[in-house]
Scaffold this active site. Structure first.
Site, PDB file in Angstrom:
ATOM      1  N   ARG A 171      -6.832   0.708 -12.424  1.00  0.00           N
ATOM      2  CA  ARG A 171      -6.668   0.985 -11.007  1.00  0.00           C
ATOM      3  C   ARG A 171      -5.307   1.623 -10.746  1.00  0.00           C
ATOM      4  O   ARG A 171      -4.318   1.295 -11.402  1.00  0.00           O
ATOM      5  CB  ARG A 171      -6.781  -0.313 -10.187  1.00  0.00           C
ATOM      6  CG  ARG A 171      -8.202  -0.720  -9.942  1.00  0.00           C
ATOM      7  CD  ARG A 171      -8.361  -2.023  -9.206  1.00  0.00           C
ATOM      8  NE  ARG A 171      -7.199  -2.534  -8.498  1.00  0.00           N
ATOM      9  CZ  ARG A 171      -7.163  -3.744  -7.950  1.00  0.00           C
ATOM     10  NH1 ARG A 171      -8.208  -4.553  -8.069  1.00  0.00           N
ATOM     11  NH2 ARG A 171      -6.095  -4.160  -7.300  1.00  0.00           N
ATOM     12  N   ARG A 191       3.995  -5.712  -5.048  1.00  0.00           N
ATOM     13  CA  ARG A 191       2.980  -6.555  -4.395  1.00  0.00           C
ATOM     14  C   ARG A 191       3.373  -8.023  -4.476  1.00  0.00           C
ATOM     15  O   ARG A 191       3.185  -8.779  -3.517  1.00  0.00           O
ATOM     16  CB  ARG A 191       1.615  -6.328  -5.043  1.00  0.00           C
ATOM     17  CG  ARG A 191       1.027  -4.951  -4.777  1.00  0.00           C
ATOM     18  CD  ARG A 191      -0.180  -4.682  -5.637  1.00  0.00           C
ATOM     19  NE  ARG A 191      -1.309  -5.534  -5.255  1.00  0.00           N
ATOM     20  CZ  ARG A 191      -2.342  -5.787  -6.048  1.00  0.00           C
ATOM     21  NH1 ARG A 191      -2.368  -5.276  -7.270  1.00  0.00           N
ATOM     22  NH2 ARG A 191      -3.323  -6.531  -5.636  1.00  0.00           N
ATOM     23  N   LYS A 221      -8.168 -14.865  -7.672  1.00  0.00           N
ATOM     24  CA  LYS A 221      -8.899 -15.240  -6.455  1.00  0.00           C
ATOM     25  C   LYS A 221     -10.321 -14.698  -6.496  1.00  0.00           C
ATOM     26  O   LYS A 221     -11.278 -15.422  -6.207  1.00  0.00           O
ATOM     27  CB  LYS A 221      -8.183 -14.706  -5.217  1.00  0.00           C
ATOM     28  CG  LYS A 221      -6.800 -15.276  -4.974  1.00  0.00           C
ATOM     29  CD  LYS A 221      -6.221 -14.826  -3.647  1.00  0.00           C
ATOM     30  CE  LYS A 221      -6.025 -13.329  -3.562  1.00  0.00           C
ATOM     31  NZ  LYS A 221      -4.997 -12.822  -4.513  1.00  0.00           N
ATOM     32  N   ARG A 245      -5.700  -5.520 -16.326  1.00  0.00           N
ATOM     33  CA  ARG A 245      -6.954  -5.343 -15.600  1.00  0.00           C
ATOM     34  C   ARG A 245      -7.533  -3.952 -15.830  1.00  0.00           C
ATOM     35  O   ARG A 245      -6.818  -2.955 -15.851  1.00  0.00           O
ATOM     36  CB  ARG A 245      -6.749  -5.572 -14.098  1.00  0.00           C
ATOM     37  CG  ARG A 245      -6.466  -7.015 -13.762  1.00  0.00           C
ATOM     38  CD  ARG A 245      -6.642  -7.306 -12.290  1.00  0.00           C
ATOM     39  NE  ARG A 245      -5.709  -6.586 -11.429  1.00  0.00           N
ATOM     40  CZ  ARG A 245      -5.499  -6.907 -10.154  1.00  0.00           C
ATOM     41  NH1 ARG A 245      -6.166  -7.922  -9.608  1.00  0.00           N
ATOM     42  NH2 ARG A 245      -4.641  -6.219  -9.427  1.00  0.00           N
ATOM     43  N   ARG A 265      -3.229 -12.861   5.027  1.00  0.00           N
ATOM     44  CA  ARG A 265      -2.054 -12.661   4.175  1.00  0.00           C
ATOM     45  C   ARG A 265      -0.745 -12.828   4.940  1.00  0.00           C
ATOM     46  O   ARG A 265       0.315 -12.725   4.351  1.00  0.00           O
ATOM     47  CB  ARG A 265      -2.115 -11.277   3.530  1.00  0.00           C
ATOM     48  CG  ARG A 265      -3.290 -11.126   2.574  1.00  0.00           C
ATOM     49  CD  ARG A 265      -3.261  -9.808   1.842  1.00  0.00           C
ATOM     50  NE  ARG A 265      -2.128  -9.708   0.937  1.00  0.00           N
ATOM     51  CZ  ARG A 265      -1.887  -8.645   0.166  1.00  0.00           C
ATOM     52  NH1 ARG A 265      -2.708  -7.606   0.220  1.00  0.00           N
ATOM     53  NH2 ARG A 265      -0.849  -8.617  -0.624  1.00  0.00           N
TER      54      ARG A 265
END
Length: 287
Positions: free
Chosen positions: A222, A233, A66, A178, A144
């Site tokens: 992260r 998640r 996104k 990531r 969300r």
């Protein structure tokens, strides 16, 4: 969807009205149904789409891309990209106390941040944008939940909701790959994905998005990009956020877009799906 045209900027007053409404919601914990009467009493005037820039929302599972595609479209169309995940991380990194005690723990466990905190942060961001003369936006990571979507509809007209789709096994691999540069804050991905086709669907290949040499030694992961947190998640998204797709689908605002691969394959296809491919050609010709 009709071909998108460049549109003039509206009065910045609309942003301040939105921000005031979001502040009202967060401070009073009002039900979503109470938002519309609030605006009726405050003479909030919705802008005709031809008199303002685009007001889009990007949906999709965590890690689907996104931020990547919303950011590209933001630069392409000249509208701000507002990512609520970034707003939360900026709040955590700020020198002042966070809006909620335990916010760091909520984020690191992959859980949803409360509506009150999200609306507060979004309100602050819109007010800052108003001060800079911003118009339009691409929202990333919000709404969300259906409750958030209903509340947002009571505040402002959303033109289009782009729902990015990607296989869950690929999503997991992407999230675990990531990385962020601890110095410049740039986002990268070290995963080299080659997923075989299944159930009649073609395979998916995605090359890594590597940093420049001066960032390579400064890459960090992260805290919320562990396999356990990513799976949590995704579970929460499937449970809480997918009904948001049905909400916007019922309003005929939802555009489903299955990512065919990495950025080189997906970007031109996305522009085509948004009827922006001709606009890109005109921009290139004028350059």
């Amino acid at each position: 969807m009709a071909a998108l045209k460049r549109i003039s900027k509206p009065s910045s007053a609309s942003f301040s009205n939105i921000a005031r409404c979001l502040n009202f919601y967060s401070s009073s914990a009002a039900a979503a149904a109470e938002i519309n009467p609030y605006f009726q009493t405050h003479n909030f005037a919705r802008k005709d789409p031809k008199d303002r820039n685009v007001q889009w929302v990007f949906l999709g599972c965590p890690g689907v891309g996104k931020g990547t595609y919303a950011s590209r479209l933001s630069k392409f169309l000249g509208v701000p990209h507002i990512a609520t995940g970034d707003l939360v991380r900026e709040e955590l990194a700020s020198s002042g106390p966070p809006l909620s005690t335990g916010l760091s723990e909520i984020v690191n466990q992959g859980k949803l941040v409360s509506d009150e905190i999200i609306f507060n942060l979004l309100s602050k961001r819109l007010e800052a944008g108003e001060a800079k003369g911003e118009s339009g936006f691409i929202l990333d990571g919000f709404p969300r939940t259906v409750k958030q979507a209903v509340t947002l509809e009571g505040v402002i007209d959303i033109d289009l909701v782009v729902n990015l789709k990607l296989r869950e096994d690929v999503l997991l691999e992407k999230c675990l790959g990531r990385r962020m540069c601890s110095q410049c804050g740039g986002n990268f991905n070290v995963a080299s994905i080659n997923a075989k086709g299944e159930n009649g669907h073609p395979g998916i290949s995605m090359a890594p998005l590597l940093p420049p040499p001066h960032c390579m030694s400064k890459l960090i992961t992260r805290a919320d990009d562990t396999e356990e947190v990513v799976k949590e998640r995704l579970r929460i998204y499937n449970e809480k956020s997918q009904p948001v797709e049905d909400f916007y689908r019922s309003q005929e605002k939802l555009l489903e877009f299955g990512l065919p691969g990495g950025i080189p394959e997906s970007w031109p296809k996305l522009l085509e799906a948004l009827n922006l491919d001709e606009y890109e050609e005109k921009q290139s010709a004028a350059a």
